[in-house]
Scaffold this active site. Structure first.
Site, PDB file in Angstrom:
ATOM      1  CB  SER A 173      -0.846  -0.007   1.275  1.00 44.49           C
ATOM      2  OG  SER A 173      -1.466   1.254   1.459  1.00 44.49           O
ATOM      3  CE1 TYR A 186      -3.977  -2.246   5.221  1.00 45.43           C
ATOM      4  CE2 TYR A 186      -3.114  -0.087   4.616  1.00 45.43           C
ATOM      5  CZ  TYR A 186      -3.641  -1.318   4.243  1.00 45.43           C
ATOM      6  OH  TYR A 186      -3.826  -1.602   2.915  1.00 45.43           O
TER       7      TYR A 186
HETATM    8  N1  LIG Z   1      -8.795  -1.205  -0.564  1.00 50.96           N
HETATM    9  C1  LIG Z   1      -7.821  -0.305  -0.415  1.00 50.96           C
HETATM   10  O1  LIG Z   1      -8.059   0.889  -0.248  1.00 50.96           O
HETATM   11  C2  LIG Z   1      -6.382  -0.761  -0.472  1.00 50.96           C
HETATM   12  C3  LIG Z   1      -5.385   0.208  -0.661  1.00 50.96           C
HETATM   13  C4  LIG Z   1      -4.059  -0.198  -0.703  1.00 50.96           C
HETATM   14  C5  LIG Z   1      -3.749  -1.546  -0.547  1.00 50.96           C
HETATM   15  N2  LIG Z   1      -4.737  -2.458  -0.352  1.00 50.96           N
HETATM   16  C6  LIG Z   1      -4.357  -3.859  -0.142  1.00 50.96           C
HETATM   17  O2  LIG Z   1      -4.877  -4.652  -1.182  1.00 50.96           O
HETATM   18  C7  LIG Z   1      -5.120  -5.975  -0.694  1.00 50.96           C
HETATM   19  C8  LIG Z   1      -6.537  -6.415  -1.056  1.00 50.96           C
HETATM   20  O3  LIG Z   1      -7.449  -5.533  -0.439  1.00 50.96           O
HETATM   21  P1  LIG Z   1      -9.001  -5.441  -0.809  1.00 50.96           P
HETATM   22  O4  LIG Z   1      -9.329  -4.015  -0.900  1.00 50.96           O
HETATM   23  O5  LIG Z   1      -9.295  -6.338  -1.954  1.00 50.96           O
HETATM   24  O6  LIG Z   1      -9.633  -6.003   0.550  1.00 50.96           O
HETATM   25  P2  LIG Z   1     -10.836  -7.028   0.780  1.00 50.96           P
HETATM   26  O7  LIG Z   1     -11.189  -6.921   2.207  1.00 50.96           O
HETATM   27  O8  LIG Z   1     -11.883  -6.831  -0.256  1.00 50.96           O
HETATM   28  O9  LIG Z   1     -10.160  -8.459   0.495  1.00 50.96           O
HETATM   29  C9  LIG Z   1      -9.244  -9.059   1.358  1.00 50.96           C
HETATM   30  C10 LIG Z   1      -9.434 -10.564   1.268  1.00 50.96           C
HETATM   31  O10 LIG Z   1      -8.453 -11.175   2.122  1.00 50.96           O
HETATM   32  C11 LIG Z   1      -9.073 -12.251   2.787  1.00 50.96           C
HETATM   33  N3  LIG Z   1      -8.386 -12.563   4.051  1.00 50.96           N
HETATM   34  C12 LIG Z   1      -8.369 -11.824   5.182  1.00 50.96           C
HETATM   35  N4  LIG Z   1      -7.697 -12.475   6.150  1.00 50.96           N
HETATM   36  C13 LIG Z   1      -7.268 -13.637   5.613  1.00 50.96           C
HETATM   37  C14 LIG Z   1      -6.532 -14.744   6.118  1.00 50.96           C
HETATM   38  N5  LIG Z   1      -6.101 -14.762   7.387  1.00 50.96           N
HETATM   39  N6  LIG Z   1      -6.274 -15.770   5.298  1.00 50.96           N
HETATM   40  C15 LIG Z   1      -6.721 -15.764   4.024  1.00 50.96           C
HETATM   41  N7  LIG Z   1      -7.420 -14.763   3.494  1.00 50.96           N
HETATM   42  C16 LIG Z   1      -7.703 -13.704   4.280  1.00 50.96           C
HETATM   43  C17 LIG Z   1     -10.489 -11.783   3.046  1.00 50.96           C
HETATM   44  O11 LIG Z   1     -11.380 -12.863   3.279  1.00 50.96           O
HETATM   45  C18 LIG Z   1     -10.811 -11.023   1.771  1.00 50.96           C
HETATM   46  O12 LIG Z   1     -11.411 -11.872   0.802  1.00 50.96           O
HETATM   47  C19 LIG Z   1      -4.839  -5.925   0.804  1.00 50.96           C
HETATM   48  O13 LIG Z   1      -3.558  -6.402   1.085  1.00 50.96           O
HETATM   49  C20 LIG Z   1      -4.934  -4.452   1.118  1.00 50.96           C
HETATM   50  O14 LIG Z   1      -4.193  -4.116   2.264  1.00 50.96           O
HETATM   51  C21 LIG Z   1      -6.042  -2.096  -0.325  1.00 50.96           C
END
Ligand SMILES: NC(=O)c1ccc[n+]([C@@H]2O[C@H](COP(=O)([O-])OP(=O)(O)OC[C@H]3O[C@@H](n4cnc5c(N)ncnc54)[C@H](O)[C@@H]3O)[C@@H](O)[C@H]2O)c1
Ligand SMILES: *[C@@H]1O[C@H](CO)[C@@H](O)[C@H](O)[C@H]1NC(C)=O
Length: 313
Positions: A173, A186
């Site tokens: 991120s 985070y």
């Molecule tokens: N959404 C944002 O604003 C954003 C910004 C920058 C980075 N990110 C990063 O992108 C990635 C994906 O985020 P997203 O927005 O799709 O989030 P999301 O919550 O939609 O998806 C995350 C997924 O990870 C799974 N998960 C959580 N804990 C787990 C575990 N212990 N074992 C296996 N699976 C697990 C969840 O079930 C979910 O399906 C993350 O690493 C997040 O930190 C997101």
């Protein structure tokens, strides 16, 4: 003694890469084909994970989908199969190392081949102010966003090294490169993920495994619901709106397919690399409203928790 020749070569290389990377902004290099690759995506049931699964499928790769949530994971697999792709689902908690190692063996046994691309995408955030944040939530964030990277890489890197072929992608991120208020868990976990990723990238190159590529993906806020409510100053949001998930994943894919080591999305977020003094950052944050951007997000999380409690009662 440092040989003058090797010193000048090093300087030339440094200049070459600066010029090449500047040129790449306008002239995209050729992308690599990934149709024979077996791609494992963690958090594949989530917003970005699902889109990654679909993008890799579009490029002809076979996907292995890991998520702790089997129903959302199956949904992703269904979408991939509807596109004519091959998807294999596993319900895995990536924070449990035994679970990771066992399922890695299972994948190898089930499919009879090695995972060649690993996309560490699963991620969580507590959504609480530091002093309000229960210890368990702090630990969960560190385990999912940081510790799990060690377990999955330990499970899949040996085969990649044996073939000197593979690709490891870490979805970190921009909050792994610079921070803001009220997301201590985070930021700590994502800074850790960045440190892990970069150290490993150096290790592979130092050991001359140049066939195992690494891409670090650092997106700004994406509209997947993860940071629901997060808000910066209205006027600034016009030039820095939350990213469309599809756009974010396409930009990440572009970087992966040209073996780019780091991608920040959108490009504007490369700016903090102009190392300003800490105090200058603070005034910029105040101006942008990013010092308080997490406050409405934390409120949203509280409301969601309250609603869920009512639903249960
Ligand atoms: N959404 C944002 O604003 C954003 C910004 C920058 C980075 N990110 C990063 O992108 C990635 C994906 O985020 P997203 O927005 O799709 O989030 P999301 O919550 O939609 O998806 C995350 C997924 O990870 C799974 N998960 C959580 N804990 C787990 C575990 N212990 N074992 C296996 N699976 C697990 C969840 O079930 C979910 O399906 C993350 O690493 C997040 O930190 C997101
Ligand atoms: C799992 O995903 C589904 C959506 O497919 C969602 O409704 C459900 O709340 C999720 N479960 C958990 C425990 O997060």
């Amino acid at each position: 003694m440092i040989n003058l020749f090797t010193y000048s070569m090093m300087l030339l290389d440094v200049i070459y890469f600066i010029l090449r990377n500047s040129l790449r902004i306008v002239m995209r290099p050729r992308t690599k084909p990934i149709d024979g690759e077996l791609v494992l995506i963690t958090g594949a049931g989530g917003g970005l994970g699902r889109l990654f699964a679909q993008e890799f499928t579009k490029h002809g790769a076979e996907v292995v989908l890991w998520d702790i949530n089997s129903s959302s994971n199956e949904q992703t697999a269904k979408l991939v199969r509807e596109m004519g792709g091959k998807a294999h689902t596993y319900t895995v908690d990536v924070t449990k190392k035994e679970d990771v190692y066992q399922n890695a063996d299972l994948v190898r046994k089930d499919l009879g081949r090695d995972v060649t691309m690993l996309v560490n995408n699963a991620g969580v955030v507590a959504g609480e102010r530091m002093l309000d944040c229960p210890d368990e939530l702090v630990e969960r964030t560190m385990k999912v966003n940081c510790h799990a990277l060690f377990w999955t890489v330990k499970a899949f890197l040996p085969q990649m090294k044996a073939q000197n072929h593979g690709h490891i992608v870490t979805i970190a991120s921009v909050l792994g490169l610079f921070s803001t208020a009220c997301v201590e868990d985070y930021c700590a976990s994502k800074f850790a993920a960045v440190g892990f990723h970069e150290s490993l990238a150096h290790e592979l190159l130092a050991d001359e495994f140049d066939g195992v590529k690494m891409t670090l993906v650092c997106p700004y806020i994406v509209d997947t619901g993860m940071f629901e409510g997060c808000k910066i100053r209205y006027e600034v949001e016009l030039i820095l709106p939350p990213l469309e998930p599809q756009y974010c994943v396409e930009q990440a894919m572009n970087a992966i397919l040209i073996d780019q080591p780091l991608v920040c999305i959108p490009r504007l977020t490369y700016l903090p690399f102009l190392l300003l003094p800490w105090e200058s950052n603070v005034v910029t944050y105040r101006f942008m409203g990013s010092d308080k951007c997490m406050v409405p997000f934390i409120d949203t999380m509280k409301k969601q928790a309250a609603n869920a409690a009512i639903a249960v009662a």
